[in-house]
Scaffold this active site. Structure first.
Site, mmCIF file in Angstrom:
data_model
loop_
_atom_site.group_PDB
_atom_site.id
_atom_site.type_symbol
_atom_site.label_atom_id
_atom_site.label_comp_id
_atom_site.label_asym_id
_atom_site.label_seq_id
_atom_site.Cartn_x
_atom_site.Cartn_y
_atom_site.Cartn_z
ATOM 1 C CG HIS A 44 -1.982 0.973 1.131
ATOM 2 N ND1 HIS A 44 -3.239 0.879 1.794
ATOM 3 C CD2 HIS A 44 -1.930 2.341 0.776
ATOM 4 C CE1 HIS A 44 -4.025 2.060 1.691
ATOM 5 N NE2 HIS A 44 -3.140 2.950 1.056
ATOM 6 C CD GLU A 76 -4.064 -3.119 0.305
ATOM 7 O OE1 GLU A 76 -3.345 -2.605 1.137
ATOM 8 O OE2 GLU A 76 -4.838 -4.171 0.777
ATOM 9 C CG HIS A 198 -6.990 -3.202 8.976
ATOM 10 N ND1 HIS A 198 -6.198 -2.424 8.053
ATOM 11 C CD2 HIS A 198 -6.871 -2.647 10.099
ATOM 12 C CE1 HIS A 198 -5.621 -1.416 8.953
ATOM 13 N NE2 HIS A 198 -5.875 -1.719 10.130
HETATM 14 C C1 LIG Z 1 -6.469 -1.492 3.335
HETATM 15 C C2 LIG Z 1 -5.821 -2.139 4.767
HETATM 16 O O1 LIG Z 1 -6.431 -2.267 5.663
HETATM 17 C C3 LIG Z 1 -4.289 -2.480 4.706
HETATM 18 O O2 LIG Z 1 -4.028 -3.177 3.573
HETATM 19 C C4 LIG Z 1 -3.437 -1.340 4.585
HETATM 20 O O3 LIG Z 1 -2.312 -1.742 3.857
HETATM 21 C C5 LIG Z 1 -2.919 -1.061 6.148
HETATM 22 O O4 LIG Z 1 -2.040 0.120 5.608
HETATM 23 P P1 LIG Z 1 -0.730 0.325 6.740
HETATM 24 O O5 LIG Z 1 -0.003 -0.907 6.427
HETATM 25 O O6 LIG Z 1 -0.313 1.715 6.161
HETATM 26 O O7 LIG Z 1 -1.093 0.379 7.953
HETATM 27 N N1 LIG Z 2 -5.970 -5.234 2.853
HETATM 28 C C1 LIG Z 2 -5.298 -5.824 4.348
HETATM 29 C C2 LIG Z 2 -3.667 -5.741 4.068
HETATM 30 O O1 LIG Z 2 -3.284 -5.706 3.104
HETATM 31 C C3 LIG Z 2 -3.035 -5.783 5.467
HETATM 32 O O2 LIG Z 2 -3.373 -5.281 6.566
HETATM 33 P P1 LIG Z 2 -2.828 -5.501 7.882
HETATM 34 O O3 LIG Z 2 -2.918 -6.943 8.088
HETATM 35 O O4 LIG Z 2 -1.372 -4.904 7.866
HETATM 36 O O5 LIG Z 2 -3.956 -4.812 8.834
#
Ligand SMILES: CC(=O)[C@@H](O)[C@H](O)COP(=O)(O)O
Ligand SMILES: NCC(=O)COP(=O)(O)O
Length: 247
Positions: A44, A76, A198
């Site tokens: 992301h 993402e 998440h």
């Molecule tokens: C979309 C989501 O919930 C996660 O994939 C996101 O990547 C979390 O971002 P951070 O790793 O910056 O917390």
């Molecule tokens: N889309 C969720 C993700 O890529 C990872 O979320 P997290 O496990 O770091 O909270």
């Protein structure tokens, strides 16, 4: 088939960025995760590049293309022009669009599909022209899912933060799980496939995959990286795959 696991490397990148040094290697940990059986890698890249850097993306693309062609790359982010051009340069198999403000500490809500469908529809069309599967980050609720489907998106990714947050309150956790299950059932009825993510961990995955057996993919980063510090990345991926229902 059990739900596919995509390992999110943001937390590895956050650790790497603490010093002006190339370790821990984002690509190196991605390689270990894929070799251990992960089905894909997720990043992301946020506008401030606090963890995943734009320069990480072509390296991860090359890793998958050269060494793990069966794996998927999932990028993402919030679909501003910079993000869309970054996606077009790196040609991921999947793009997950998230309604995050640059100032947000992390992703903590899905789209308001009724309010944002006019904004999202041309973006979804542009990304699908590039050959990407498009997933939209969604709150675990049924409202607006038909508007999500009408954007032309392939999937929704349900936000599992609330479900995961009640890890010490079984009744609240069960209630959040049922919200996720009902939302997934509604998405399937509309012809959408369903991802989730998440704050997922080994402890909360089995109940989620049991409630949503058609779940296509979970993307997991923070909790998986925390376990990798204790058990190593390869063993951790195998633990998470088992929690997802793989033999
Ligand atoms: C979309 C989501 O919930 C996660 O994939 C996101 O990547 C979390 O971002 P951070 O790793 O910056 O917390
Ligand atoms: N889309 C969720 C993700 O890529 C990872 O979320 P997290 O496990 O770091 O909270």
């Amino acid at each position: 088939m059990p739900v596919k696991l995509s390992v999110n490397l943001n937390a590895v990148a956050m650790l790497r960025n603490r010093r002006d040094l190339p370790w821990p290697s984002v690509t190196g940990l991605g390689r270990i995760a894929l070799a251990a059986g992960a089905h894909g890698l997720t990043v992301h890249p946020r506008p401030d590049q606090r963890h995943t850097r734009n320069s990480d993306l072509p390296e991860l693309r090359a890793l998958i293309d050269d060494e793990f062609p069966q794996a998927e790359f999932n990028i993402e982010g919030y679909p501003n022009e910079d993000f869309l051009q970054l996606v077009e340069k790196n040609q991921p198999e999947q793009v997950t669009l998230v309604p995050d403000d640059p100032a947000q500490a992390t992703s903590d809500h899905g789209w308001n599909f009724i309010e944002h469908s006019a904004f999202l529809t041309p973006i979804v069309r542009r990304l699908k022209r590039e050959g990407a599967r498009v997933s939209l980050f969604a709150n675990p609720e049924t409202e607006g899912l038909s508007a999500a489907r009408d954007t032309g998106a392939d999937r929704v990714e349900f936000y599992t933060g609330p479900y995961a947050s009640y890890h010490s309150d079984p009744d609240r956790m069960a209630a959040e799980l049922e919200k996720l299950g009902k939302a997934a059932d509604a998405a399937f009825a509309l012809g959408l496939d369903v991802n989730a993510g998440h704050d997922l961990v080994v402890a909360n995955l089995p109940a989620l995959v049991k409630r949503i057996p058609r779940l296509a993919e979970v993307s997991i980063g923070h909790g998986l990286t925390a376990d990798a510090l204790e058990f190593g990345m390869a063993a951790t991926v195998r633990r998470f795959l088992k929690a997802c229902g793989w033999p």
